[in-house]
Design a protein around this motif. Structure first.
Motif, PDB file in Angstrom:
ATOM      1  N   SER A  57       0.838  -1.202   0.000  1.00 24.32           N
ATOM      2  CA  SER A  57       0.000   0.000   0.000  1.00 24.32           C
ATOM      3  C   SER A  57       0.871   1.250   0.000  1.00 24.32           C
ATOM      4  CB  SER A  57      -0.977  -0.013   1.174  1.00 24.32           C
ATOM      5  OG  SER A  57      -0.298  -0.262   2.358  1.00 24.32           O
ATOM      6  N   PHE A  76       1.912   1.714  -3.554  1.00 21.58           N
ATOM      7  CA  PHE A  76       0.776   2.231  -4.318  1.00 21.58           C
ATOM      8  C   PHE A  76       0.600   3.726  -4.050  1.00 21.58           C
ATOM      9  CE2 PHE A  76      -3.733   3.118  -4.870  1.00 21.58           C
ATOM     10  CZ  PHE A  76      -3.943   2.601  -6.127  1.00 21.58           C
ATOM     11  N   ALA A  98       0.800   6.663  -6.787  1.00 19.37           N
ATOM     12  CA  ALA A  98      -0.338   7.541  -7.075  1.00 19.37           C
ATOM     13  C   ALA A  98       0.029   8.991  -6.795  1.00 19.37           C
ATOM     14  CB  ALA A  98      -1.547   7.132  -6.229  1.00 19.37           C
ATOM     15  N   LEU A 145       2.456  10.288  -9.463  1.00 25.32           N
ATOM     16  CA  LEU A 145       1.801  10.539 -10.745  1.00 25.32           C
ATOM     17  C   LEU A 145       1.112  11.899 -10.729  1.00 25.32           C
ATOM     18  CD1 LEU A 145       1.155   9.033 -13.442  1.00 25.32           C
ATOM     19  CD2 LEU A 145      -1.087   8.662 -12.478  1.00 25.32           C
ATOM     20  N   LEU A 146       0.571  12.266  -9.560  1.00 25.17           N
ATOM     21  CA  LEU A 146      -0.186  13.510  -9.494  1.00 25.17           C
ATOM     22  C   LEU A 146       0.722  14.733  -9.368  1.00 25.17           C
ATOM     23  CD1 LEU A 146      -3.102  12.311  -7.217  1.00 25.17           C
ATOM     24  CD2 LEU A 146      -3.092  12.609  -9.683  1.00 25.17           C
ATOM     25  N   MET A 200       6.432   9.882 -14.543  1.00 18.87           N
ATOM     26  CA  MET A 200       5.025   9.491 -14.382  1.00 18.87           C
ATOM     27  C   MET A 200       4.834   8.032 -14.790  1.00 18.87           C
ATOM     28  SD  MET A 200       3.379  13.029 -15.738  1.00 18.87           S
ATOM     29  CE  MET A 200       1.659  12.900 -15.379  1.00 18.87           C
ATOM     30  N   PHE A 201       5.520   7.629 -15.866  1.00 20.18           N
ATOM     31  CA  PHE A 201       5.436   6.215 -16.262  1.00 20.18           C
ATOM     32  C   PHE A 201       5.924   5.312 -15.142  1.00 20.18           C
ATOM     33  CE2 PHE A 201       5.791   6.627 -21.143  1.00 20.18           C
ATOM     34  CZ  PHE A 201       4.548   7.183 -21.140  1.00 20.18           C
ATOM     35  N   ILE A 235       3.451   4.852 -12.500  1.00 18.67           N
ATOM     36  CA  ILE A 235       2.396   3.908 -12.864  1.00 18.67           C
ATOM     37  C   ILE A 235       2.878   2.478 -12.657  1.00 18.67           C
ATOM     38  CG2 ILE A 235       1.171   2.981 -14.847  1.00 18.67           C
ATOM     39  CD1 ILE A 235       0.932   5.913 -15.795  1.00 18.67           C
ATOM     40  N   MET A 237       2.542   1.532  -9.141  1.00 21.03           N
ATOM     41  CA  MET A 237       1.166   1.198  -8.748  1.00 21.03           C
ATOM     42  C   MET A 237       0.798  -0.225  -9.171  1.00 21.03           C
ATOM     43  SD  MET A 237      -0.740   4.731  -9.726  1.00 21.03           S
ATOM     44  CE  MET A 237      -2.357   4.098  -9.402  1.00 21.03           C
ATOM     45  N   LEU A 238       1.165  -0.561 -10.425  1.00 18.98           N
ATOM     46  CA  LEU A 238       0.814  -1.902 -10.905  1.00 18.98           C
ATOM     47  C   LEU A 238       1.554  -2.970 -10.100  1.00 18.98           C
ATOM     48  CD1 LEU A 238       0.776  -1.377 -14.764  1.00 18.98           C
ATOM     49  CD2 LEU A 238      -1.161  -1.675 -13.260  1.00 18.98           C
ATOM     50  N   LEU A 242       2.304  20.101 -22.169  1.00 15.94           N
ATOM     51  CA  LEU A 242       1.252  19.485 -22.978  1.00 15.94           C
ATOM     52  C   LEU A 242      -0.075  20.116 -22.604  1.00 15.94           C
ATOM     53  CD1 LEU A 242       2.399  15.808 -22.601  1.00 15.94           C
ATOM     54  CD2 LEU A 242       2.849  17.340 -24.485  1.00 15.94           C
ATOM     55  N   ALA A 243      -0.255  21.355 -22.975  1.00 15.04           N
ATOM     56  CA  ALA A 243      -1.461  22.059 -22.540  1.00 15.04           C
ATOM     57  C   ALA A 243      -2.056  22.877 -23.673  1.00 15.04           C
ATOM     58  CB  ALA A 243      -1.143  22.944 -21.337  1.00 15.04           C
TER      59      ALA A 243
END
Lengths: 103, 513
Positions: free
Chosen positions: A15, A18, A22, A25-26, A34-35, A38, A41-42, A98-99
């Motif tokens: 946990s 995880f 999370a 990533l935010l 960010m990858f 992820i 998390m997986l 990227l906006a």
């Protein structure tokens, strides 16, 4: 005398992994980081599956991990492909760059 | 090596499970079709790439045949494979038919867009077939792991299709946003699944030892509650429910328009399929957990989607927010899935809404594609005076917008009516509050749908260019299918009302018996 490792310790580690994934990533804005978040998390889910499968004495959780590993590999391939096509056009792009799309 | 394997097999006393080949024929045809399309594409000259689209369409129609024959043969008795973890029942068949039909219409819509843009064609259709295969599998999956695999099989090709316009930075951005959000959602969902597995010791949804029997209100452990909430939150991303919707408008705007149509209809329907399967089969007795959660999600989704749609000036972005808000309406009956009175009609309402929504939303996107081929613009103002130079498209747009707004006698009206009926069947205070929120939202949504219609019928042509539009024949075919579907369901609702009467799915839920 070393205490035996309880199944719950694995769940706590999972946990934590995880939550780190999370949270990362935010808050991070480097797409590569960010990858990695992820993936954390997986793999936290994988660790939970394996730990619980062992404590339940059930093989299903371990087979689930194989599916997740394969899927995660496929996801990374696709994600890196998209990322490379972005970085070719704009070297050093961060998530904030990227906006173009908003509203 | 072979000797070793066979001695291992002898040791384990392993025999292959019986396989009902007819029951998985649609999936098999798609798998074979994917390989055939890929191989033919490899050896095809650039000038003949258009044939791939035709071939893809044929594969989908071929896969449709066993769906029909299975439907005729089924007669109310579900066919179970792999220990009841892969089930072909009427519910699965209706949704499989829906996915194949949507896939076919999207092929019709994308053919010219890909050719004109000079984008890769063969690979696109292969990926789309893979995605459709994932959706078709999703309809039959009755196990957490196969739901996960089906979800990834339908999502991963989608990430690539969103970024298909390789040279456009907007499309790349759409792809990366969809990817990051989609994988984040998978991670959350998978973590929830691992907790559900740990708490119950099974990944099967049905059966005596399945999740449906083990998860009951009142005796839920903390792990189980977290598991249910995480799994539902993961799918809430997929159906772009507020507050998990932030990727949807950007991805929809940046992706090629046919892909947007595909996401907003097929991916969303697949997400709802999984939600329905989970709510009705895995969590039917845990309504204390999912009921309030889905209630809040539904109310937020329809309201926020609508309010943001009001101020959009780009038609695709407006349709994106409109599809978010329609998602709220589809979600609404699911909040009462566990209710004794409302459960049956909730299932009916969601399936019917998905069918109708597929027709009207695909149709709206087909009109957008046809018009923007001429105007090269995505602004709503570019539709000004459409009636003067393309009356056919104007009438079609009127049908779709009115249907999305829920005007009788079009399909959207019947879908909304069913959704309201299911919620009101629950007959509780919270149900009436939700119905009131939905009613207010129906009125708000009419404002932006009719704004488009006013532009189409009343406004002047913005650049004075009134050359008529001649849409290519695949788009005309797509428009024909969607217009007929939208009107037929509204005029003759019994056409689909029976589809929703899915006794065998509901029959497996003791509560709804």
């Amino acid at each position: 005398m070393i205490a035996a490792i309880e199944p719950s310790w694995y769940l706590i580690v999972a946990s934590l992994l995880f939550a780190i994934g999370a949270f990362g990533l935010l808050v991070r804005n480097n797409p590569l980081v960010m990858f990695m978040c992820i993936e954390l998390m997986l793999n936290a889910a994988n660790l939970t599956f394996v730990a619980l499968a062992t404590s339940l004495g059930d093989i299903n959780g371990q087979t689930a991990v194989f599916f997740v590993l394969v899927v995660a590999a496929a996801e990374v391939v696709v994600g890196l492909g998209i990322l490379v096509s972005i970085l070719r056009r704009r070297p050093g792009a961060t998530a904030d760059d990227l906006a173009e799309l908003k509203g | 090596m072979i000797g070793m394997i066979s001695s291992l097999l002898a040791q384990a006393d392993w025999s292959s499970p019986p396989i009902d080949w007819h029951a998985i024929a649609p999936e098999l045809i798609l798998v074979i079709g994917i390989n055939v399309v890929l191989l033919i594409d490899l050896n095809l000259a650039e000038s003949k790439k258009w044939m791939i689209a035709t071939l893809t369409g044929i594969v989908m129609l071929l896969a449709f045949i066993p769906v029909v024959t299975l439907g005729l043969e089924l007669d109310g008795v579900p066919r179970e494979l792999f220990d009841g973890r892969y089930v072909i029942d009427e519910y699965a068949l209706v949704l499989k038919a829906l996915f194949l039909l949507v896939g076919y219409v999207v092929v019709l819509m994308s053919q010219n867009a890909l050719e004109d843009g000079g984008y890769y064609q063969g690979e696109f259709y292969v990926l789309m077939l893979c995605s459709i295969l994932g959706m078709v599998m999703m309809a039959s999956s009755r196990d957490l792991i196969s739901i996960f695999v089906a979800l990834e099989l339908l999502s991963i090709p989608g990430y690539m299709m969103a970024a298909w316009k390789k040279r456009s930075s907007v499309s790349n951005e759409a792809g990366v946003k969809y990817y990051l959000m989609g994988v984040f959602a998978s991670g959350i969902m998978l973590f929830g699944m691992s907790y559900l597995y740990g708490a119950t010791g099974t990944t099967a949804l049905t059966g005596e030892e399945g999740l449906g029997a083990l998860l009951t209100d009142g005796s839920l452990s903390g792990l189980e509650v977290i598991g249910i909430v995480f799994v539902l939150a993961g799918f809430a991303f997929k159906i772009s429910a507020v507050p998990f919707h932030s990727w949807a408008p950007d991805t929809y705007e940046g992706a090629p328009t046919p892909v947007t149509a595909f996401f907003s209809v097929a991916s969303k329907a697949a997400g709802f399929t999984a939600l329905m399967t989970l709510v009705f089969l895995a969590f039917p007795n845990a309504s204390d957990v999912y009921g309030p959660m889905l209630w809040v999600l539904a109310a937020l989704t329809m309201t926020v989607g609508n309010v943001l749609a009001l101020r959009q000036t780009n038609i695709v972005r407006m349709l994106a927010y409109s599809s978010i808000s329609q998602g709220g309406f589809i979600l609404m009956p699911l909040a009462y899935a566990g209710d004794v009175d409302a459960g049956g009609s909730a299932l009916n309402a969601v399936v019917v809404y998905l069918l109708v929504y597929a027709f009207m939303n695909l149709g709206a996107f087909a009109v957008v594609i046809a018009v923007s081929r001429k105007t090269q613009s995505g602004e709503i103002s570019s539709f000004g005076g459409l009636f003067n130079y393309a009356p056919g498209l104007a009438v079609a747009m009127t049908v779709f917008m009115a249907s999305l707004a829920g005007i009788p006698p079009l399909g959207g009206w019947f879908a909304k009516f069913n959704a309201f009926k299911a919620v009101l069947d629950a007959d509780t205070t919270s149900a009436y509050v939700l119905a009131c929120i939905a009613a207010v939202n129906t009125v708000i949504s009419a404002a932006y749908y009719f704004r488009v219609l006013r532009t189409v019928w009343v406004d002047d042509v913005p650049d004075g260019n009134t050359a008529p539009i001649n849409p290519p024949s695949p788009i005309i075919a797509a428009l024909g299918i969607t217009v007929i579907g939208t009107i037929a369901v509204g005029v003759y609702p019994r056409l689909v009302a029976g589809f929703g009467n899915l006794s065998d799915l509901a029959g497996t839920v003791p509560l709804l018996g």
